[in-house]
Design a protein around this motif. Structure first.
Motif, mmCIF file in Angstrom:
data_model
loop_
_atom_site.group_PDB
_atom_site.id
_atom_site.type_symbol
_atom_site.label_atom_id
_atom_site.label_comp_id
_atom_site.label_asym_id
_atom_site.label_seq_id
_atom_site.Cartn_x
_atom_site.Cartn_y
_atom_site.Cartn_z
ATOM 1 N N LEU A 8 12.897 23.041 42.353
ATOM 2 C CA LEU A 8 14.203 22.466 42.020
ATOM 3 C C LEU A 8 14.396 22.414 40.512
ATOM 4 N N GLU A 9 13.323 22.184 39.774
ATOM 5 C CA GLU A 9 13.413 22.202 38.306
ATOM 6 C C GLU A 9 13.836 23.581 37.803
ATOM 7 N N GLN A 12 17.585 23.928 38.530
ATOM 8 C CA GLN A 12 18.500 23.026 37.825
ATOM 9 C C GLN A 12 18.494 23.195 36.311
ATOM 10 N N ASP A 13 17.676 24.111 35.811
ATOM 11 C CA ASP A 13 17.573 24.252 34.356
ATOM 12 C C ASP A 13 18.846 24.822 33.742
ATOM 13 N N ARG A 156 18.985 22.739 48.962
ATOM 14 C CA ARG A 156 19.737 23.259 47.818
ATOM 15 C C ARG A 156 19.485 24.759 47.721
ATOM 16 N N CYS A 158 20.144 28.725 45.833
ATOM 17 C CA CYS A 158 20.441 29.594 44.701
ATOM 18 C C CYS A 158 20.966 30.911 45.294
ATOM 19 N N ALA A 178 22.609 24.763 43.642
ATOM 20 C CA ALA A 178 22.030 24.251 42.398
ATOM 21 C C ALA A 178 22.217 25.219 41.242
ATOM 22 N N CYS A 179 22.225 26.517 41.549
ATOM 23 C CA CYS A 179 22.406 27.547 40.536
ATOM 24 C C CYS A 179 22.689 28.850 41.265
ATOM 25 N N ARG A 211 28.697 23.435 36.806
ATOM 26 C CA ARG A 211 28.174 23.186 38.139
ATOM 27 C C ARG A 211 28.711 21.850 38.634
#
Length: 213
Positions: A8-9, A12-13, A156, A158, A178-179, A211
Protein backbone atom coordinates in the motif's frame (compact mmCIF):
# COMPACT_ATOMS: atom_id res chain seq x y z
CA UNK A 1 20.18 -1.96 3.06
CA UNK A 2 17.31 0.33 2.09
CA UNK A 3 13.97 -0.33 3.77
CA UNK A 4 11.44 -2.29 1.78
CA UNK A 5 8.02 -0.62 1.51
CA UNK A 6 4.67 -2.32 1.96
CA UNK A 7 2.40 -2.75 -1.04
CA UNK A 8 0.00 0.00 0.00
CA UNK A 9 2.94 2.33 0.64
CA UNK A 10 4.11 1.72 -2.92
CA UNK A 11 0.64 2.50 -4.25
CA UNK A 12 0.10 5.63 -2.17
CA UNK A 13 3.44 7.30 -2.85
CA UNK A 14 2.28 9.01 -6.06
CA UNK A 15 -0.74 8.96 -8.33
CA UNK A 16 1.14 6.99 -10.99
CA UNK A 17 3.62 4.10 -10.97
CA UNK A 18 5.57 4.18 -14.24
CA UNK A 19 5.65 0.87 -16.10
CA UNK A 20 9.15 0.86 -17.61
CA UNK A 21 10.51 -1.29 -20.43
CA UNK A 22 14.26 -0.79 -20.81
CA UNK A 23 16.21 -1.97 -23.83
CA UNK A 24 19.56 -0.39 -22.93
CA UNK A 25 21.29 -0.53 -19.54
CA UNK A 26 22.85 2.87 -20.23
CA UNK A 27 19.38 4.42 -20.04
CA UNK A 28 18.48 3.00 -16.61
CA UNK A 29 20.16 5.49 -14.30
CA UNK A 30 19.42 8.71 -16.24
CA UNK A 31 15.79 7.59 -16.65
CA UNK A 32 15.44 6.96 -12.92
CA UNK A 33 16.94 10.37 -12.17
CA UNK A 34 14.61 12.03 -14.67
CA UNK A 35 11.55 10.46 -13.05
CA UNK A 36 12.79 11.42 -9.60
CA UNK A 37 13.28 15.00 -10.74
CA UNK A 38 9.61 15.02 -11.73
CA UNK A 39 8.53 13.73 -8.32
CA UNK A 40 8.12 9.99 -8.93
CA UNK A 41 10.27 7.54 -6.96
CA UNK A 42 8.37 4.22 -7.16
CA UNK A 43 9.73 2.74 -10.39
CA UNK A 44 8.54 -0.54 -11.92
CA UNK A 45 11.07 -1.99 -14.37
CA UNK A 46 9.41 -4.87 -16.19
CA UNK A 47 11.22 -8.16 -16.68
CA UNK A 48 10.43 -8.12 -20.40
CA UNK A 49 13.90 -7.58 -21.80
CA UNK A 50 17.26 -9.33 -21.37
CA UNK A 51 18.74 -6.27 -19.65
CA UNK A 52 15.94 -5.72 -17.12
CA UNK A 53 17.72 -7.25 -14.11
CA UNK A 54 20.92 -5.35 -14.89
CA UNK A 55 18.90 -2.14 -15.10
CA UNK A 56 17.26 -2.84 -11.73
CA UNK A 57 20.67 -3.47 -10.20
CA UNK A 58 22.11 -0.25 -11.66
CA UNK A 59 19.24 1.87 -10.36
CA UNK A 60 19.35 0.22 -6.93
CA UNK A 61 23.07 0.95 -6.61
CA UNK A 62 23.33 4.38 -8.24
CA UNK A 63 19.97 5.98 -7.45
CA UNK A 64 19.26 4.86 -3.86
CA UNK A 65 16.62 7.53 -3.36
CA UNK A 66 14.46 5.74 -5.94
CA UNK A 67 12.40 2.75 -4.84
CA UNK A 68 13.01 0.21 -7.57
CA UNK A 69 10.61 -2.61 -8.25
CA UNK A 70 10.35 -5.45 -10.76
CA UNK A 71 7.34 -5.89 -12.99
CA UNK A 72 6.18 -8.91 -15.01
CA UNK A 73 7.13 -11.21 -12.13
CA UNK A 74 5.58 -14.53 -13.15
CA UNK A 75 7.34 -17.11 -10.99
CA UNK A 76 9.18 -17.64 -7.74
CA UNK A 77 12.42 -17.64 -9.74
CA UNK A 78 11.56 -14.21 -11.16
CA UNK A 79 10.93 -12.91 -7.64
CA UNK A 80 14.23 -14.34 -6.38
CA UNK A 81 16.20 -12.84 -9.29
CA UNK A 82 14.53 -9.46 -8.84
CA UNK A 83 15.26 -9.39 -5.11
CA UNK A 84 18.90 -10.33 -5.71
CA UNK A 85 19.17 -7.46 -8.22
CA UNK A 86 17.93 -5.03 -5.59
CA UNK A 87 14.19 -4.80 -6.24
CA UNK A 88 12.26 -3.61 -3.21
CA UNK A 89 8.82 -4.56 -4.54
CA UNK A 90 7.37 -6.80 -7.24
CA UNK A 91 4.42 -6.50 -9.60
CA UNK A 92 2.87 -9.51 -11.32
CA UNK A 93 0.51 -9.67 -14.33
CA UNK A 94 -1.53 -12.35 -12.55
CA UNK A 95 -1.46 -14.17 -9.23
CA UNK A 96 -0.38 -17.61 -8.07
CA UNK A 97 0.20 -18.77 -4.49
CA UNK A 98 3.78 -19.67 -5.46
CA UNK A 99 4.57 -16.08 -6.45
CA UNK A 100 2.82 -14.79 -3.34
CA UNK A 101 4.77 -17.12 -1.05
CA UNK A 102 8.08 -16.32 -2.74
CA UNK A 103 7.63 -12.57 -2.28
CA UNK A 104 6.50 -13.07 1.32
CA UNK A 105 9.53 -15.24 2.08
CA UNK A 106 11.86 -12.75 0.38
CA UNK A 107 10.35 -9.88 2.34
CA UNK A 108 9.41 -7.84 -0.72
CA UNK A 109 6.03 -6.23 -1.29
CA UNK A 110 3.91 -7.71 -4.07
CA UNK A 111 1.20 -6.06 -6.14
CA UNK A 112 -0.52 -9.11 -7.65
CA UNK A 113 -2.38 -8.76 -10.92
CA UNK A 114 -6.10 -9.62 -10.96
CA UNK A 115 -8.84 -9.38 -13.57
CA UNK A 116 -11.71 -11.36 -12.00
CA UNK A 117 -13.49 -11.70 -8.69
CA UNK A 118 -12.08 -15.21 -8.23
CA UNK A 119 -8.54 -13.91 -8.61
CA UNK A 120 -9.20 -11.19 -6.04
CA UNK A 121 -10.48 -13.80 -3.60
CA UNK A 122 -7.45 -16.02 -4.19
CA UNK A 123 -5.07 -13.14 -3.51
CA UNK A 124 -7.05 -12.13 -0.42
CA UNK A 125 -6.84 -15.67 0.95
CA UNK A 126 -3.06 -15.25 0.94
CA UNK A 127 -3.24 -11.87 2.64
CA UNK A 128 -3.03 -9.54 -0.36
CA UNK A 129 -5.47 -6.63 -0.40
CA UNK A 130 -3.49 -4.06 -2.45
CA UNK A 131 -3.83 -5.36 -6.00
CA UNK A 132 -3.03 -4.48 -9.58
CA UNK A 133 -6.07 -4.53 -11.90
CA UNK A 134 -4.68 -5.74 -15.23
CA UNK A 135 -5.35 -5.27 -18.08
CA UNK A 136 -7.55 -2.56 -16.64
CA UNK A 137 -9.17 -0.85 -19.60
CA UNK A 138 -9.50 -4.05 -21.60
CA UNK A 139 -11.08 -5.88 -18.64
CA UNK A 140 -13.81 -3.37 -17.82
CA UNK A 141 -12.06 -0.22 -16.62
CA UNK A 142 -14.08 2.20 -14.50
CA UNK A 143 -17.28 0.13 -14.71
CA UNK A 144 -15.55 -2.98 -13.38
CA UNK A 145 -13.90 -1.11 -10.52
CA UNK A 146 -17.27 0.38 -9.54
CA UNK A 147 -18.83 -3.09 -9.59
CA UNK A 148 -16.05 -4.50 -7.41
CA UNK A 149 -16.34 -1.77 -4.79
CA UNK A 150 -19.41 -3.41 -3.23
CA UNK A 151 -18.16 -6.97 -2.62
CA UNK A 152 -14.50 -5.99 -2.30
CA UNK A 153 -14.68 -2.68 -0.45
CA UNK A 154 -11.59 -3.58 1.60
CA UNK A 155 -9.37 -3.88 -1.50
CA UNK A 156 -7.36 -1.08 -3.09
CA UNK A 157 -6.42 -1.25 -6.74
CA UNK A 158 -3.75 0.03 -9.10
CA UNK A 159 -5.35 -0.15 -12.58
CA UNK A 160 -2.74 -0.80 -15.26
CA UNK A 161 -3.11 -1.51 -18.97
CA UNK A 162 -4.54 1.04 -21.37
CA UNK A 163 -4.22 3.83 -18.79
CA UNK A 164 -3.27 7.26 -20.14
CA UNK A 165 -2.90 10.79 -18.90
CA UNK A 166 -6.38 11.44 -20.34
CA UNK A 167 -8.27 8.63 -18.60
CA UNK A 168 -6.24 8.46 -15.38
CA UNK A 169 -8.26 11.17 -13.57
CA UNK A 170 -11.51 9.21 -13.89
CA UNK A 171 -9.84 6.14 -12.45
CA UNK A 172 -8.14 8.05 -9.64
CA UNK A 173 -11.49 9.55 -8.61
CA UNK A 174 -12.78 6.10 -7.60
CA UNK A 175 -12.72 5.28 -3.87
CA UNK A 176 -11.03 1.91 -4.38
CA UNK A 177 -8.20 3.18 -6.59
CA UNK A 178 -4.95 4.10 -4.82
CA UNK A 179 -2.92 4.86 -7.95
CA UNK A 180 -2.61 3.88 -11.60
CA UNK A 181 0.19 2.25 -13.56
CA UNK A 182 1.20 3.72 -16.87
CA UNK A 183 3.76 3.24 -19.61
CA UNK A 184 3.06 6.68 -21.08
CA UNK A 185 5.62 8.24 -18.71
CA UNK A 186 8.52 6.50 -20.43
CA UNK A 187 7.84 6.58 -24.18
CA UNK A 188 10.29 4.59 -26.28
CA UNK A 189 11.12 7.52 -28.54
CA UNK A 190 12.06 9.73 -25.59
CA UNK A 191 14.37 7.06 -24.21
CA UNK A 192 15.96 6.41 -27.59
CA UNK A 193 16.69 10.12 -27.93
CA UNK A 194 17.69 10.35 -24.26
CA UNK A 195 15.24 13.20 -23.87
CA UNK A 196 15.29 13.11 -20.08
CA UNK A 197 13.82 16.63 -19.63
CA UNK A 198 10.70 15.46 -21.49
CA UNK A 199 10.33 12.50 -19.14
CA UNK A 200 10.77 14.79 -16.13
CA UNK A 201 7.98 17.03 -17.45
CA UNK A 202 5.70 14.04 -17.98
CA UNK A 203 6.43 12.79 -14.46
CA UNK A 204 5.56 16.18 -13.02
CA UNK A 205 2.26 16.14 -14.94
CA UNK A 206 1.50 12.73 -13.48
CA UNK A 207 2.31 13.84 -9.94
CA UNK A 208 -0.14 16.71 -10.38
CA UNK A 209 -3.03 14.31 -11.02
CA UNK A 210 -5.49 14.42 -8.17
CA UNK A 211 -6.55 11.34 -6.26
CA UNK A 212 -9.67 10.87 -4.18
CA UNK A 213 -8.89 11.79 -0.58
Amino acid sequence: MAARPGALEVMQDAAVIPVIVLQDTAHAVPLARALLAGGIRMLEVTLRTPVALACIEAIAKEVPEAVIGAGTVRSAADAQAAAMAGARFAVSPGYTPAVGKACHDLGIALLPGVATGSEIMMAQEDGYTALKFFPAMQAGGVAMLKAWHGPFNDVRFCPTGGVTLANAPELLALPNVACVGGSWLTPADAMERQDWPRITRMAAEAVALKRRA
